[in-house]
Structures are given as C-alpha cells and as structure tokens.
Design a protein around this motif. Structure first.
Motif, mmCIF file in Angstrom:
data_model
loop_
_atom_site.group_PDB
_atom_site.id
_atom_site.type_symbol
_atom_site.label_atom_id
_atom_site.label_comp_id
_atom_site.label_asym_id
_atom_site.label_seq_id
_atom_site.Cartn_x
_atom_site.Cartn_y
_atom_site.Cartn_z
ATOM 1 N N PHE A 49 0.831 -1.208 0.000
ATOM 2 C CA PHE A 49 0.000 0.000 0.000
ATOM 3 C C PHE A 49 0.867 1.260 0.000
ATOM 4 O O PHE A 49 0.672 2.165 -0.818
ATOM 5 C CB PHE A 49 -0.927 -0.023 1.211
ATOM 6 N N LEU A 50 1.838 1.312 0.886
ATOM 7 C CA LEU A 50 2.665 2.512 0.998
ATOM 8 C C LEU A 50 3.481 2.766 -0.268
ATOM 9 O O LEU A 50 3.764 3.912 -0.611
ATOM 10 C CB LEU A 50 3.587 2.400 2.209
ATOM 11 N N ALA A 51 3.852 1.680 -0.970
ATOM 12 C CA ALA A 51 4.629 1.841 -2.195
ATOM 13 C C ALA A 51 3.812 2.473 -3.318
ATOM 14 O O ALA A 51 4.380 3.080 -4.238
ATOM 15 C CB ALA A 51 5.170 0.490 -2.649
ATOM 16 N N GLY A 52 2.470 2.343 -3.235
ATOM 17 C CA GLY A 52 1.643 2.851 -4.318
ATOM 18 C C GLY A 52 0.835 4.082 -3.998
ATOM 19 O O GLY A 52 0.044 4.545 -4.830
ATOM 20 N N VAL A 92 -5.675 -5.964 -5.343
ATOM 21 C CA VAL A 92 -6.598 -6.751 -4.524
ATOM 22 C C VAL A 92 -5.993 -6.996 -3.143
ATOM 23 O O VAL A 92 -6.695 -6.925 -2.121
ATOM 24 C CB VAL A 92 -6.931 -8.089 -5.222
ATOM 25 N N GLU A 93 -4.693 -7.249 -3.084
ATOM 26 C CA GLU A 93 -4.031 -7.435 -1.794
ATOM 27 C C GLU A 93 -4.142 -6.175 -0.935
ATOM 28 O O GLU A 93 -4.413 -6.249 0.271
ATOM 29 C CB GLU A 93 -2.562 -7.787 -2.016
ATOM 30 N N VAL A 94 -3.966 -5.015 -1.563
ATOM 31 C CA VAL A 94 -4.106 -3.749 -0.832
ATOM 32 C C VAL A 94 -5.549 -3.564 -0.370
ATOM 33 O O VAL A 94 -5.800 -3.111 0.755
ATOM 34 C CB VAL A 94 -3.643 -2.574 -1.717
ATOM 35 N N ALA A 95 -6.506 -3.921 -1.220
ATOM 36 C CA ALA A 95 -7.916 -3.806 -0.827
ATOM 37 C C ALA A 95 -8.215 -4.711 0.365
ATOM 38 O O ALA A 95 -8.896 -4.304 1.324
ATOM 39 C CB ALA A 95 -8.818 -4.164 -2.004
ATOM 40 N N GLU A 96 -7.703 -5.942 0.348
ATOM 41 C CA GLU A 96 -7.913 -6.854 1.476
ATOM 42 C C GLU A 96 -7.283 -6.303 2.754
ATOM 43 O O GLU A 96 -7.847 -6.462 3.844
ATOM 44 C CB GLU A 96 -7.318 -8.220 1.146
ATOM 45 N N PHE A 97 -6.129 -5.665 2.611
ATOM 46 C CA PHE A 97 -5.485 -5.043 3.769
ATOM 47 C C PHE A 97 -6.426 -4.029 4.426
ATOM 48 O O PHE A 97 -6.583 -4.009 5.656
ATOM 49 C CB PHE A 97 -4.186 -4.368 3.320
ATOM 50 N N HIS A 98 -7.081 -3.214 3.623
ATOM 51 C CA HIS A 98 -7.979 -2.206 4.187
ATOM 52 C C HIS A 98 -9.256 -2.832 4.758
ATOM 53 O O HIS A 98 -9.875 -2.247 5.657
ATOM 54 C CB HIS A 98 -8.324 -1.164 3.125
ATOM 55 N N LEU A 99 -9.627 -3.985 4.267
ATOM 56 C CA LEU A 99 -10.825 -4.641 4.776
ATOM 57 C C LEU A 99 -10.605 -5.327 6.111
ATOM 58 O O LEU A 99 -11.566 -5.755 6.769
ATOM 59 C CB LEU A 99 -11.330 -5.666 3.755
ATOM 60 N N CYS A 100 -9.351 -5.437 6.526
ATOM 61 C CA CYS A 100 -9.039 -6.130 7.783
ATOM 62 C C CYS A 100 -9.113 -5.177 8.968
ATOM 63 O O CYS A 100 -8.148 -4.984 9.710
ATOM 64 C CB CYS A 100 -7.667 -6.789 7.695
#
Length: 260
Positions: A26-29, A205-213
């Motif tokens: 996330f931070l990289a993007g 999608v991995e970043v989206a899942e991170f925010h959903l946690c």
C-alpha cells in the motif's frame, strides 16, 4: 501470526508478516506519506516550541523518523512487538514504550502528539477517553493530531460495503467539544487528499484486502471471498488510463491543549 480465514477473504493480524507485507504494498503505491509529511512539516514550523514529539502507534516509524530531527526528544507508544523492532531500527534515538495507550505512563509534556490511523483498532466507545488521555501528555499550547481516513473516500466506501464499519472523526470532534474538558482548546478538522495507484490487479486486490481487515461491529463479520474483492476492484478502481486507482483522503483532527 499467519493470516487466518474469516468467511472468505483472509484476515490479516497486525502482528503478522503478511500484514506488514500488505502495508508495504500500500505505501509503495500511495502518495499518503508525502502529503502527510508536507502537512506535518507546516504544523511543526508553527509550534511555539519543539522539545518533545510523542507518537502513539507509530508502527514502523516512517513518519516518526521524518519528524524526529525537528525535536529535542522523541517518545513512542507502540504495543506491537514486530512494529517495535522496525521502529527501533528506523528511530534508534526514540524512547519506545510497549504498553497500550490507556496503560502507558510516558511522563512527558509533548509539544506535538500524533495518533495516526490507530483508532480503527480502538473500540468506538473508547475513542474519547483515548484522545483525552493522550491530551494529558500534551504541553499547554501544544497540539494533538488524530488521523483517520475520511469516511466518504473510495477506500472507506469499500470497507463499509463489505464490513459495515464506519470511522468518522467528525463525530469525535463533536464529542470533544461537548465533553467540557478544561484541557481541550480549539478543535479543527480538515481533509488531506491521498490516492493509491497500482498497475497489477493481484497487488491492488491485496491492498484492498489489507484495508478490509478492520475490526467490525458487531465483531466477527465475515470478510468477502477474494473473488468478490477482485470484482469490486475491477468495477470501482479500474483507471481508464490503465491500472487501478483508489482515493483514500485522510481526515486530520487537531486538538490544541488549552494554555493556562
């Protein structure tokens, strides 16, 4: 701790390597750090004194490291052991306390205190008590800054769609004003623009899942199946210019400690 299954999509523990990996993605993007640091630099320049910085929940200390050179002393409260290890590498001169915020005793009068993206993990009924506790450690005339994502940005609309969770600093601002605490001076709320952009669907999608946690209310709301998250990302975050863009503007609640 490894990710574990809750419903469909994986649930990431803040203590786990997978969480830190997703955070790094996330931070990289995102331009969030650059925007935040520019804003904070302006706040620091206008402080009446710069003796002590108090960072509550600094994670790996990226922002702490940016701000610490402007202060004579830096104190951090970080309950997560993996994050403390990274914090000590990034900010070797900082004093680091391991207790949760409501149990900590930093013994400081900070000119600036930060509570950045921590309240997602604090039960909503404890928000006011947490912020008032931190304000006790702020020097009269100093400031406490609380950061969370704006509840109406694209990222948090996704979180609300899948989990029902909503986090709104405007509500906390009203509670602080109504609390009548003699320590609470002016309370202001502003929004900083931020966006994530990725070129790879799997990483987005991995970043989206991170925010959903995020913790849910009631607890234990099942997370969506990864295919559902992918469909959501394709539908809402696809960028006509290519890749995927997700806005995640931040709210900054500033509470000045009343002087005298």
């Amino acid at each position: 701790m490894a990710p574990h299954q809750t419903g469909g999509s994986r649930q990431l523990s803040v203590e786990g390597e997978a969480y830190r990996h997703a955070l790094g993605r996330f931070l990289a993007g995102t331009d969030e750090k650059a925007v935040t640091h520019t804003y904070l630099d302006g706040v620091v320049r206008r402080l009446p004194a710069r003796r002590v910085l108090l960072d509550v929940g600094p994670a790996d200390g990226g922002t702490t490291r940016h701000l610490a050179p402007a202060f004579e002393r830096t104190v951090c409260i970080e309950p997560s052991e993996p994050m403390r290890r990274a914090l000590r590498r990034n900010c070797p001169g900082a004093q680091v306390l391991a207790e949760p915020v409501l149990e900590a005793e930093p013994g400081v009068s900070a000119d600036l205190a930060l509570l950045g993206h921590v309240l997602y993990y604090v039960p909503r009924p404890q928000w006011l008590a947490t912020v008032l506790r931190i304000l006790e450690w702020v020097e009269p005339g100093g400031s406490l800054l609380v950061l969370l994502q704006n509840p109406e940005n694209a990222c948090m609309r996704m979180v609300r769609e899948f989990t029902g969770s909503r986090f709104d600093l405007a509500e906390l601002a009203d509670e602080l004003t109504a609390a009548g605490s003699p320590a609470v001076g002016p309370v202001t709320l502003e929004t900083l623009p931020a966006r994530y952009h990725g070129t790879d669907l799997r990483e987005t999608v991995e970043v989206a899942e991170f925010h959903l946690c995020v913790p849910t209310e009631p607890p234990g709301v099942p997370l969506p199946d990864p295919d559902e998250v992918e469909r959501y990302v394709r539908r809402h975050f696809s960028d006509p210019a290519g890749g995927f863009t997700m806005t995640h503007d931040q709210d900054v609640l500033r509470i000045d400690r009343r002087a005298g």
